[in-house]
Design a protein around this motif. Sequence first.
Motif, mmCIF file in Angstrom:
data_model
loop_
_atom_site.group_PDB
_atom_site.id
_atom_site.type_symbol
_atom_site.label_atom_id
_atom_site.label_comp_id
_atom_site.label_asym_id
_atom_site.label_seq_id
_atom_site.Cartn_x
_atom_site.Cartn_y
_atom_site.Cartn_z
ATOM 1 N N PHE A 19 0.837 -1.197 0.000
ATOM 2 C CA PHE A 19 0.000 0.000 0.000
ATOM 3 C C PHE A 19 0.872 1.246 0.000
ATOM 4 O O PHE A 19 2.080 1.193 0.250
ATOM 5 N N PHE A 20 0.240 2.371 -0.327
ATOM 6 C CA PHE A 20 0.917 3.653 -0.468
ATOM 7 C C PHE A 20 0.500 4.556 0.694
ATOM 8 O O PHE A 20 -0.634 4.489 1.179
ATOM 9 N N VAL A 21 1.419 5.446 1.106
ATOM 10 C CA VAL A 21 1.130 6.369 2.204
ATOM 11 C C VAL A 21 1.421 7.799 1.769
ATOM 12 O O VAL A 21 2.480 8.075 1.178
ATOM 13 N N LEU A 22 0.482 8.704 2.043
ATOM 14 C CA LEU A 22 0.681 10.121 1.778
ATOM 15 C C LEU A 22 0.448 10.883 3.079
ATOM 16 O O LEU A 22 -0.662 10.883 3.612
ATOM 17 N N SER A 23 1.510 11.507 3.573
ATOM 18 C CA SER A 23 1.454 12.177 4.880
ATOM 19 C C SER A 23 1.550 13.685 4.757
ATOM 20 O O SER A 23 1.886 14.376 5.722
ATOM 21 N N SER A 24 1.237 14.242 3.595
ATOM 22 C CA SER A 24 1.491 15.652 3.300
ATOM 23 C C SER A 24 0.715 16.612 4.190
ATOM 24 O O SER A 24 -0.419 16.351 4.592
ATOM 25 N N ASN A 25 1.363 17.747 4.476
ATOM 26 C CA ASN A 25 0.684 18.850 5.141
ATOM 27 C C ASN A 25 -0.216 19.603 4.160
ATOM 28 O O ASN A 25 -1.230 20.163 4.549
ATOM 29 N N TYR A 26 0.184 19.626 2.911
ATOM 30 C CA TYR A 26 -0.644 20.195 1.847
ATOM 31 C C TYR A 26 -0.145 19.660 0.515
ATOM 32 O O TYR A 26 0.983 19.160 0.399
ATOM 33 N N GLU A 27 -0.994 19.748 -0.496
ATOM 34 C CA GLU A 27 -0.652 19.303 -1.846
ATOM 35 C C GLU A 27 -1.235 20.291 -2.853
ATOM 36 O O GLU A 27 -2.212 20.986 -2.555
ATOM 37 N N GLY A 28 -0.628 20.304 -4.038
ATOM 38 C CA GLY A 28 -1.239 21.026 -5.139
ATOM 39 C C GLY A 28 -2.277 20.150 -5.818
ATOM 40 O O GLY A 28 -3.284 20.615 -6.328
ATOM 41 N N PHE A 29 -2.006 18.844 -5.787
ATOM 42 C CA PHE A 29 -2.923 17.868 -6.367
ATOM 43 C C PHE A 29 -2.682 16.484 -5.764
ATOM 44 O O PHE A 29 -3.539 15.919 -5.122
ATOM 45 N N GLY A 30 -1.487 15.945 -5.944
ATOM 46 C CA GLY A 30 -1.181 14.609 -5.459
ATOM 47 C C GLY A 30 -0.955 13.646 -6.614
ATOM 48 O O GLY A 30 -1.611 12.601 -6.694
ATOM 49 N N LEU A 31 -0.020 14.009 -7.515
ATOM 50 C CA LEU A 31 0.232 13.185 -8.692
ATOM 51 C C LEU A 31 0.693 11.785 -8.316
ATOM 52 O O LEU A 31 0.272 10.794 -8.911
ATOM 53 N N VAL A 32 1.561 11.681 -7.296
ATOM 54 C CA VAL A 32 2.045 10.355 -6.898
ATOM 55 C C VAL A 32 0.904 9.492 -6.373
ATOM 56 O O VAL A 32 0.944 8.261 -6.466
ATOM 57 N N LEU A 33 -0.117 10.139 -5.830
ATOM 58 C CA LEU A 33 -1.263 9.403 -5.300
ATOM 59 C C LEU A 33 -2.013 8.691 -6.421
ATOM 60 O O LEU A 33 -2.317 7.487 -6.323
ATOM 61 N N ILE A 34 -2.299 9.398 -7.513
ATOM 62 C CA ILE A 34 -3.025 8.744 -8.600
ATOM 63 C C ILE A 34 -2.138 7.733 -9.321
ATOM 64 O O ILE A 34 -2.639 6.737 -9.842
ATOM 65 N N GLU A 35 -0.835 7.968 -9.337
ATOM 66 C CA GLU A 35 0.068 6.999 -9.955
ATOM 67 C C GLU A 35 0.063 5.686 -9.183
ATOM 68 O O GLU A 35 -0.048 4.598 -9.772
ATOM 69 N N ALA A 36 0.197 5.784 -7.860
ATOM 70 C CA ALA A 36 0.209 4.581 -7.031
ATOM 71 C C ALA A 36 -1.121 3.837 -7.134
ATOM 72 O O ALA A 36 -1.159 2.606 -7.278
ATOM 73 N N MET A 37 -2.225 4.574 -7.083
ATOM 74 C CA MET A 37 -3.541 3.949 -7.142
ATOM 75 C C MET A 37 -3.805 3.334 -8.514
ATOM 76 O O MET A 37 -4.462 2.299 -8.623
ATOM 77 N N ALA A 38 -3.277 3.970 -9.578
ATOM 78 C CA ALA A 38 -3.438 3.414 -10.920
ATOM 79 C C ALA A 38 -2.715 2.080 -11.056
ATOM 80 O O ALA A 38 -3.089 1.246 -11.886
ATOM 81 N N CYS A 39 -1.672 1.879 -10.250
ATOM 82 C CA CYS A 39 -0.969 0.592 -10.237
ATOM 83 C C CYS A 39 -1.700 -0.443 -9.387
ATOM 84 O O CYS A 39 -1.299 -1.610 -9.347
ATOM 85 N N GLY A 40 -2.760 -0.012 -8.690
ATOM 86 C CA GLY A 40 -3.534 -0.933 -7.877
ATOM 87 C C GLY A 40 -3.233 -0.882 -6.396
ATOM 88 O O GLY A 40 -3.640 -1.774 -5.645
ATOM 89 N N LEU A 41 -2.535 0.170 -5.965
ATOM 90 C CA LEU A 41 -2.211 0.291 -4.546
ATOM 91 C C LEU A 41 -3.312 1.031 -3.788
ATOM 92 O O LEU A 41 -3.675 2.148 -4.160
ATOM 93 N N PRO A 42 -3.832 0.439 -2.717
ATOM 94 C CA PRO A 42 -4.697 1.216 -1.828
ATOM 95 C C PRO A 42 -3.829 2.218 -1.076
ATOM 96 O O PRO A 42 -2.618 2.034 -0.971
ATOM 97 N N CYS A 43 -4.438 3.284 -0.572
ATOM 98 C CA CYS A 43 -3.648 4.355 0.035
ATOM 99 C C CYS A 43 -4.197 4.751 1.400
ATOM 100 O O CYS A 43 -5.400 4.711 1.637
ATOM 101 N N VAL A 44 -3.274 5.132 2.267
ATOM 102 C CA VAL A 44 -3.628 5.818 3.506
ATOM 103 C C VAL A 44 -3.115 7.241 3.354
ATOM 104 O O VAL A 44 -1.922 7.452 3.100
#
Length: 382
Positions: free
Chosen positions: A283-308
């Motif tokens: 699974f993928f983890v995003l701990s950001s204080n803020y984002e402009g969008f979250g490109l790495v988030l959609i990349e990880a999820m597109a590979c099939g990773l659930p995210c926290v």
Amino acid sequence: MKIIYIHESIAYKGGLERIFVEKMNYLADKFQYEVYLLTTSQGDVPFSFPLSPQVRHIDLGVRFHSQYRYRYFKRLREAKRLDNLFRERAQAVIDDICPDFIICTTAWKPGVIGRLKGKAKKIMESHCAKEYMAIPDNFSRGCIRDWFDRYEAYKKCRAVQKYCDVLVTLTVSDARSWAKGFRRPIRVLPNFTWFVSLEGYLDYNATRAIAVGRLTYQKGFDQLIKAWAEVHKVYPKWKLDIFGEGVLKDELNAQIKTYGLEGTVTIRPFTDYIAEEYYKSAFFVLSSNYEGFGLVLIEAMACGLPCVAYDCPHGPADIIYNEEDGILVEKGNLKDFTDSLIKMILRDEDRERMGHNAKIDMERYSPENIMAKWDTLFKKMI
């Protein structure tokens, strides 16, 4: 149709640089637009991401970094001189090409680019959410410097409002932030990812979580390491790999050592083969204080990773369907964040279910879907 993208350089391996290149390549290769990349400081440095041969590159040779060799007041004079040189050389290129559109970001020289003359419509993209434009990578540089950063951000916002023909934001929430008192059209056009077309086998039984991003205040990796210290007490076999580079690398490595997490939490350099690393993770983890969008988030999820992910502004709430393809946690709630990491480790079946859902859900961020919207925007503006 002629389009000029203007940016300082495509030398850093960042999300903005990557999506700029990918959009230029798509417009030139798929839509057969006449696309130009105008840089000021590329020089002989190779592009951080491959640029299509169909995209024509022009470097203006304006080295903005050279101003930092001077003390404060002389630096201000040098910065003004470089801005004027940039505008003069860019104007000559625009007069020669006569583009239909000029595209830049809200964060880099919108005041200078906005004053360029010609028939071209100016589209400015907000890749860093409006309220965070004043925050540098190391978050705080002292009272005077913080005031200067806020003043510079204020000037950029004024320039965007004065000069752009259309403002493009990546999220609905950032559009709302800009909309207050804003008199220009705003369009929401998120980033896309090529990862939706990748085929690979993801091992949901892997005992590794992954995080990706610059090692700066924005990404909140200090909070992630603190949370993983608690995870490690319950699941010592699980590893966390953080892929990134930045100003906080030494500080984060010291934190890892303080918590006794050497060999459990590892900071690794950026890689051109990040998809392979996603496929080695559960699974993928995003701990950001803020984002402009979250490109790495959609990349990880597109590979099939659930995210926290922390429900930070802006991006995660637009991307994740809570408990369907990932888990959203109230920003700053470290206990719930830690509990969600443990829940993701504990619930094997839910982890796989959310991962499958994530891959399907990310089809809405395919290049075909997003770039068709850009094509529509250009044609309507023409």
